[in-house]
Design a protein around this motif. Structure first.
Motif, short mmCIF file in Angstrom:
data_model
loop_
_atom_site.label_atom_id
_atom_site.label_comp_id
_atom_site.label_asym_id
_atom_site.label_seq_id
_atom_site.Cartn_x
_atom_site.Cartn_y
_atom_site.Cartn_z
N ASP A 195 57.64 119.14 54.66
CA ASP A 195 56.62 118.17 54.26
C ASP A 195 55.36 118.97 54.02
OD1 ASP A 195 54.31 116.35 54.75
OD2 ASP A 195 55.83 114.88 55.32
N SER A 243 50.82 116.91 50.40
CA SER A 243 50.56 115.53 50.82
C SER A 243 49.11 115.06 50.77
CB SER A 243 51.13 115.31 52.24
OG SER A 243 52.45 115.76 52.31
N GLY A 283 49.69 110.37 50.17
CA GLY A 283 49.02 109.26 50.85
C GLY A 283 48.69 108.19 49.82
N GLU A 285 53.88 107.70 51.03
CA GLU A 285 53.90 106.64 52.04
C GLU A 285 54.43 105.33 51.48
OE1 GLU A 285 50.61 106.45 54.76
OE2 GLU A 285 49.96 108.48 54.25
N TYR A 329 56.70 119.92 59.22
CA TYR A 329 55.54 119.20 58.70
C TYR A 329 54.37 120.17 58.68
CZ TYR A 329 58.14 114.87 59.47
OH TYR A 329 59.08 113.87 59.42
N VAL A 389 50.97 120.51 58.33
CA VAL A 389 49.80 119.63 58.37
C VAL A 389 48.79 120.22 59.36
CG1 VAL A 389 49.02 117.25 58.73
CG2 VAL A 389 51.38 117.67 58.02
N1 ARG Z 1 48.09 112.43 53.68
C1 ARG Z 1 47.85 112.96 54.98
C2 ARG Z 1 46.43 113.47 55.10
O1 ARG Z 1 45.83 113.80 54.12
C3 ARG Z 1 48.76 114.10 55.32
C4 ARG Z 1 50.20 113.73 55.42
C5 ARG Z 1 51.00 114.76 56.13
N2 ARG Z 1 52.40 114.44 56.21
C6 ARG Z 1 52.92 113.51 57.01
N3 ARG Z 1 54.21 113.29 56.97
N4 ARG Z 1 52.19 112.82 57.85
O2 ARG Z 1 45.91 113.56 56.20
#
Ligand code: ARG
Length: 566
Positions: free
Chosen positions: A117, A120, A159, A256, A332, A334
């Motif tokens: 992942d 994102s 997102g 999402e 992930y 992140v």
């Molecule tokens: N869109 C989220 C952000 O900008 C990050 C998503 C990361 N991936 C996940 N599976 N939660 O904070």
């Protein structure tokens, strides 16, 4: 060739294989002083078992060991010193490097899938430096996993869902201007969003209108869906520009919103396992109560107005990925600030009996600061990533025109160097550290930079070009300069390095390796003339070719290109 392993094996043979190979391997040292050999083995810890003095054991080993690959093996006090047969070793190593495209790769992951992942970003918002880090680290980890034989599935978990899109639509209906949005989509959408948030402080009806639009969106109202799709497609177009310039692509863009119809089953499952608690109309998993020792915060699964949450979507996506991909690991990538979120997610899955959750890993990373200052989107001092890449390209172009004025397709090379500089800078420190971002510095051809590695590769390539011949390997290496030995030894460490980078999910291991190899090569080259008119040239050229090949292969593991000239 992995000498520590070979040495451990050979030693064990002289000891009737009484020892654990791993243990012996850990004892093998690399002496700083080359007079003590390329490797040394201390015998102290064997003394007890054999009831013998370490000196005696060292003598016995040196006496009985199989000496293939070694120029000399000798006992010096309690140590056994190993001197590698350098010419033979170098020959064999260079053959491995130059005759195979896949030197350094291994097959430990054959048949196994790694889900990653990454990137994102959130639609209708600019892609942040954090998303850039996730993209670049995710891409490198994917390439490193592949080099270890795994198959990877890169997922951009956009997102693209949440109540904010209701508010966004409400703002658009009030003040939106199609022309402006089409011209500068993300900028305009952010402006609308900021405006409606501000106005709603005094005008409460705006929030209601936002809620109503989100409800419509959820219910599939054509106008709401059409607008949402439009916001999404204009945002994606902007993101795509960055992905194209970094050479990054995805196997899935399921964000999402994809999980809209997959959350209710999750909520039901949690309820059926007795994990859901009602709290003031909301549905929560009361982790502090369920796992008092772990210190996890409460997980909000469904708000009192029925809205599902980020964690609800991530639970659904984790389960979906497990079913769809049957992964060996699900990563992930992140920022570190979301650690709690992923801890909660794993804990909930485990409570629900999903033991495969042990194979989920949060690959965190530190923040990026710009010239020492935190970069914040909220305060409006956002630097669009495309601008960052443009400036990097410009700075690279200036250096190229200085160093190599006549270079063909200089524009293309400047792009490769500019992007390479940004990517390399993102990857060269342990990912959990914060990194500072000083464009001027990271695009320099000297120092600990990507362009330094690229430039070293290009210089080495130009030596090969000037030689007018391909290094001919079948004549073989007949000679190894004393000063070239660190290069040979570094090249031989490439396969182990790739394993370690994967084990630790740490692209910086590759970046640091490349910087070291580039330095090894440059200090050798500073003292040794390669294009000489004697029989040594061929051996040296083969070595240069080996360096080129590994530098290029390593840069590619990081998602950085290696121009032949710059
Ligand atoms: N869109 C989220 C952000 O900008 C990050 C998503 C990361 N991936 C996940 N599976 N939660 O904070």
């Amino acid at each position: 060739m992995n000498f520590t392993h070979i040495i451990a094996e050979k030693i064990n043979q002289t000891l009737e294989n009484t020892f654990d190979l791993d243990k012996l391997e850990k004892l093998v040292e690399k002496p700083k002083d080359l007079n003590r050999g390329d490797y040394a083995f201390p015998t102290f810890s064997l003394a007890a078992k054999f009831h013998e003095a370490p000196q005696k054991i060292a003598l016995k080993i040196a006496d009985e060991i199989d000496r293939t690959n070694f120029a000399n093996v000798k006992a010096v006090g309690p140590y056994v010193n190993f001197f590698i047969q350098r010419v033979e070793f170098t020959n064999q190593l260079l053959k491995e490097i130059l005759l195979n495209d896949d030197f350094g790769r291994n097959n430990q992951g054959a048949g196994k899938k790694i889900v990653i992942d990454m990137s994102s970003p959130n639609i209708a918002k600019p892609m942040s430096m954090g998303h850039l880090r996730s993209t670049v680290i995710g891409e490198a980890i994917s390439k490193i996993a592949k080099a270890n034989g795994y198959q990877t599935i890169k997922i951009n978990f956009l997102g693209d869902w949440g109540t904010q899109f209701g508010l966004m639509i409400a703002a658009y209906k009030l003040w939106g201007d199609d022309k402006l949005i089409n011209k500068n989509p993300v900028d305009e959408l952010v402006k609308l969003y900021v405006k409606i948030n501000k106005e709603s402080e005094t005008d409460k009806s705006l929030k209601d209108s936002g809620r109503a639009w989100f409800k419509k969106l959820e219910d599939g109202d054509p106008e709401a869906v059409k607008l949402w799709n439009w916001f999404k497609s204009v945002s994606l177009k902007e993101f795509q520009e960055v992905y194209d310039r970094l050479g990054v692509s995805f196997d899935s863009m399921n964000g999402e919103a994809f999980y809209n119809d997959k959350m209710e089953p999750v909520v039901k499952m949690l309820a059926s396992k007795g994990l859901l608690t009602e709290s003031q109309g909301a549905e929560i998993v009361d982790l502090p109560n369920l796992l008092p020792k772990d210190n996890y915060p409460i997980a909000m699964i469904k708000r009192s107005d029925g809205a599902t949450q980020y964690i609800t979507r991530d639970l659904a996506s984790a389960i979906y990925r497990h079913d769809a991909y049957d992964f060996a690991k699900s990563l992930y990538v992140v920022g570190a600030e979301q650690k709690d979120h992923f801890d909660q997610m794993k804990a909930i899955l485990k409570l629900a009996g999903d033991d495969w959750a042990d194979d989920i890993e949060h690959i965190g990373f530190g923040m990026i600061t710009m010239n020492g200052k935190k970069m914040s989107t909220r305060k409006g001092n956002i630097v669009p990533l495309v601008d960052v890449l443009d400036t990097a390209r410009q700075l690279a172009a200036e250096q190229i025109s200085e160093k190599n004025p006549g270079l063909e397709n200089a524009d293309h090379v400047a792009e490769e160097v500019g992007a390479g500089a940004v990517v390399f800078n993102d990857l060269q420190k342990d990912r959990n550290l914060s990194i500072d971002f000083n464009l001027e510095k990271i695009v320099q051809f000297e120092g600990d930079t990507g362009p330094y590695v690229q430039y070293t590769h290009a210089r080495a390539m130009s030596i090969l070009r000037k030689s007018g011949q391909q290094a001919i390997l079948n004549t073989g290496v007949t000679f190894v300069d004393e000063e070239a030995w660190p290069i040979v030894s570094r090249l031989s460490a490439y396969p182990e390095m790739i394993k370690r980078a994967w084990q630790l999910r740490e692209p910086s291991i590759v970046a640091k390796y490349l910087l070291s190899l580039a330095r090894d090569f440059n200090s050798y080259y500073a003292h040794t003339k390669i294009l000489v008119n004697n029989e040594k040239m061929q051996s040296r050229l083969s070595l240069v070719q080996g360096v080129c090949s590994v530098l290029k292969s390593g840069l590619n593991l990081l998602g950085v290109s290696a121009p032949n000239q710059m």
